[in-house]
Scaffold this motif. Structure first.
Motif, short mmCIF file in Angstrom:
data_model
loop_
_atom_site.label_atom_id
_atom_site.label_comp_id
_atom_site.label_asym_id
_atom_site.label_seq_id
_atom_site.Cartn_x
_atom_site.Cartn_y
_atom_site.Cartn_z
N GLY A 197 -4.41 5.12 -6.35
CA GLY A 197 -4.31 4.25 -7.52
C GLY A 197 -4.27 5.02 -8.82
N ARG B 298 -10.93 5.61 -5.88
CA ARG B 298 -10.08 4.46 -6.19
C ARG B 298 -10.82 3.48 -7.10
N TRP C 87 -9.65 -0.32 -9.22
CA TRP C 87 -8.59 -1.25 -9.56
C TRP C 87 -8.44 -1.40 -11.07
N ASN D 97 -1.92 0.46 -7.89
CA ASN D 97 -3.35 0.54 -7.60
C ASN D 97 -3.64 1.05 -6.19
N SER D 98 -2.62 1.17 -5.35
CA SER D 98 -2.88 1.53 -3.96
C SER D 98 -2.13 2.75 -3.47
N LYS E 83 -7.61 -8.04 -3.72
CA LYS E 83 -7.24 -6.64 -3.91
C LYS E 83 -7.21 -5.93 -2.55
N GLU F 190 1.85 -4.09 -9.63
CA GLU F 190 0.42 -3.93 -9.87
C GLU F 190 -0.29 -3.43 -8.61
#
Length: 235
Positions: free
Chosen positions: A169, A60, A62, A159-160, A36, A155
């Motif tokens: 995210g 943040r 995930w 998430n970023s 990640k 994905e």
């Protein structure tokens, strides 16, 4: 004579560029194995917040692709890159349109970046706008598209990507803007509003009642049904 002393510096710059590219490729391989990322944009924002507001951490968390609302996936693809599933990472028509806009304005105001290109920039590059950085972005995007399936790219992106000051995210965004929100349960309306914020997240974080959010969200809602997103087995 000048070529004699310039040549070593040119060779050194080329060597640094090659090493950087190999470093990026190594990280992309790791992301393909499930690592990640903590992006270059996250690092820069954390440093900025630490210096200006003594805020040591970012918001943040995930969320795996299959645990994320399809509403958000469709809204973001609709807003940011309608051809995401079909193209090879770079939309040359969009880049040409951006070039024409830049020429008309006399400065760089648009980049024509796809979701894959935005992710490449967020992971490895800076927010500075230049044609050299755009060339780096394009080159690395092609490599990433070869190494990672579309599902993994989307994905990582969701998430970023930045969604507000210190907010990165989908899960952090859902909690930040909707009390008790979850990236897994975002409604079509909520997803559309989050998608609208992506081009200027800090501005919309401070201007959540901006009429543009509602107007643009309605447009996205009407188009979301036709948006193609990677399936569970990758695209």
């Amino acid at each position: 004579m000048w070529r004699t002393w310039v040549k070593p510096y040119v060779c050194a710059l080329v060597a640094v560029g090659v090493v950087f590219q190999l470093w990026c490729v190594g990280w992309i391989a790791l992301y393909g194995m499930g690592v990640k990322p903590y992006t270059a944009f996250m690092k820069a924002e954390q440093v900025r917040l630490l210096i200006t507001k003594f805020q040591p951490s970012l918001e943040r968390q995930w969320v795996d692709y299959n645990d994320m609302s399809d509403n958000l996936k469709r809204a973001v693809v609709t807003s940011e890159d309608a051809g995401f599933v079909e193209h090879d990472g770079v939309d040359w028509n969009a880049i040409e349109q951006a070039r024409l806009r830049n020429e008309k304005k006399g400065k760089i105001i648009a980049g024509g970046s796809t979701i894959s290109m935005q992710l490449t920039k967020n992971l490895f590059l800076s927010s500075n706008r230049s044609y050299l950085r755009k060339a780096e972005e394009i080159g690395m995007t092609y490599i990433m598209e070869v190494m990672l399936p579309k599902e993994r790219i989307l994905e990582i992106y969701l998430n970023s990507v930045e969604w507000g000051e210190g907010v990165f995210g989908a899960q952090a965004a859902a909690e930040h803007y909707f009390k008790g929100g979850s990236a897994a349960k975002l409604s079509p309306q909520q997803a559309a509003k989050l998608a609208v914020m992506l081009p200027a997240p800090k501005y919309y974080d401070l201007n959540r009642k901006s009429p543009r959010i509602g107007r643009r969200a309605n447009v996205i809602l009407k188009r979301m049904g036709a948006a193609q997103i990677p399936d569970d087995e990758g695209a």
